[in-house]
Write a protein that holds these residues in place. Sequence first.
Motif, PDB file in Angstrom:
ATOM      1  N   THR A 192      -3.188   4.463  -7.227  1.00  0.00           N
ATOM      2  CA  THR A 192      -3.964   3.225  -7.224  1.00  0.00           C
ATOM      3  C   THR A 192      -4.553   2.933  -8.598  1.00  0.00           C
ATOM      4  OG1 THR A 192      -5.987   4.368  -6.525  1.00  0.00           O
ATOM      5  CG2 THR A 192      -4.552   3.504  -4.780  1.00  0.00           C
ATOM      6  N   ASP A 193      -4.894   1.679  -8.800  1.00  0.00           N
ATOM      7  CA  ASP A 193      -5.569   1.215 -10.009  1.00  0.00           C
ATOM      8  C   ASP A 193      -6.562   0.147  -9.563  1.00  0.00           C
ATOM      9  OD1 ASP A 193      -6.330  -0.084 -12.391  1.00  0.00           O
ATOM     10  OD2 ASP A 193      -4.416   0.309 -13.353  1.00  0.00           O
ATOM     11  N   SER A 194      -7.827   0.393  -9.788  1.00  0.00           N
ATOM     12  CA  SER A 194      -8.885  -0.539  -9.363  1.00  0.00           C
ATOM     13  C   SER A 194      -8.779  -0.869  -7.877  1.00  0.00           C
ATOM     14  CB  SER A 194      -8.835  -1.826 -10.198  1.00  0.00           C
ATOM     15  OG  SER A 194      -8.973  -1.542 -11.572  1.00  0.00           O
ATOM     16  N   GLY A 195      -8.417   0.133  -7.090  1.00  0.00           N
ATOM     17  CA  GLY A 195      -8.354  -0.040  -5.648  1.00  0.00           C
ATOM     18  C   GLY A 195      -7.062  -0.613  -5.116  1.00  0.00           C
ATOM     19  N   ARG A 196      -6.122  -0.972  -5.985  1.00  0.00           N
ATOM     20  CA  ARG A 196      -4.840  -1.527  -5.550  1.00  0.00           C
ATOM     21  C   ARG A 196      -3.750  -0.466  -5.647  1.00  0.00           C
ATOM     22  NH1 ARG A 196      -6.600  -5.893  -9.065  1.00  0.00           N
ATOM     23  NH2 ARG A 196      -6.957  -7.839  -7.925  1.00  0.00           N
TER      24      ARG A 196
END
Length: 456
Positions: free
Chosen positions: A75-79
């Motif tokens: 994930t990256d920033s919750g995505r």
Amino acid sequence: MARDTLDDTPVEGRDALVAYIAEGEKPAEQFRIGTEHEKFAFNLGDLSPVPYEGESGIGAILTGLGEATGWEAITDSGRIIGLAAPEGGGAISIEPGGQFELSGAPLDTLHETCREANGHLVQVREIAERLGIGFLGLGFAPTWTIDEAEKMPKQRYDIMRRHMVKVGTRGLDMMHRTCTIQVNLDFSSEADMVKKMRVGLALQPVATALFANSPFYEGAPNGLRSNRAEVWRDVDAARCGPIPFAFDEGFGYERYVDWALDVPMYFVKRGDKYIEATSHTFRQFMDGKFDKLPGERPTMGDWINHLSTLFPDVRLKRFLEMRGADGGPWGRICALPAFWVGLLYDDGILDQAVAMTEELTAADRQVMVNRVPTDGLMTHVRGRTVAQIAREALALASEGLRRRARATADLPDERTFLTLLEDAAHSSRSPADELIDAYYGAWNKDVRKVFETNAF
């Protein structure tokens, strides 16, 4: 690269950076093959690029694949931006324009590589078709403009987008409208790495010509056989290209590290945050001069991440990455590693490849880099065509695969995976030539037909 590392081991000095690369050395019996391949996601209804968001978006495909495979979400920033297989078994990531990439597991044979690629494509297609999405095997998006291309929500890509427009004219095209096939290969010593690096750099334009598969630009041919390769000629001269210093006397791990130290960084990662670092080199960071982290010195994680942001034609990490081929169909996903494994994984064949490529001067190599995107296999150098050089290289690769003798119940070795390339070299026709003929012939100048012929 699917996941940026957070290894917080302090960098003690330049020698530690050299040692990191040298630790990749393996005995020949432990050599493996890691194949990476990208493909364009498109909406089946209108052939448009697929956005990240939405019930039928890139994020939804990744979520579906994660549920089907059990792979861990990245994930990256919750995505969700990728998936990691357990125990180093490969990874799935998304490129800046939504291109799907499988970074394959390190495997022993080309037979295993092809099974892996086929299994991945079946899984992806099963999830995507339910969402009305297809995948295209091509080196450059054939119809989309740069404004139409989607942009994936990864912090490192936001930094790259801002930097690309400052250092070249085609960086955004590279990020959002190109696809490639790559193979990662091992080396046993520094001397072995140097041989493989030089052969790889000298013959990378030959691989580009054999795999040329991107003759279209925004809906029509534009006179190129590999639009992808042409794009790479003006992305960022500081970190891309044929790195001619690799042919200098004394080249080895230290020289590559010295080059990498003086290439501007993209970012430094701390926790989940990516700190833009494009105005500083890694050497300056080591000297405590990165003003966004005053007085702080880099970690090994910073070094590993930095190596992943260098894009020479052959990239050195703890293995060598061959980076010259356009994306393409399943058979060529298997053919690319076959070409390089055959040339580089038998010592006797490697020495013959070294002798062959030593006949090419620096000027000859640059002629191929400059002309292959346009002329492909018909590029002329030293009184020969690239097709003729390809035939010589393929003969060596075939013998190298015969000597490896990796058999299955049906095949005595791995030479069958070279057949498509041998046909191209002997006819002097790449996939791009076939696509151009189809465009002016059966397709009646409708480039959208490529979404049928080259879909996975």
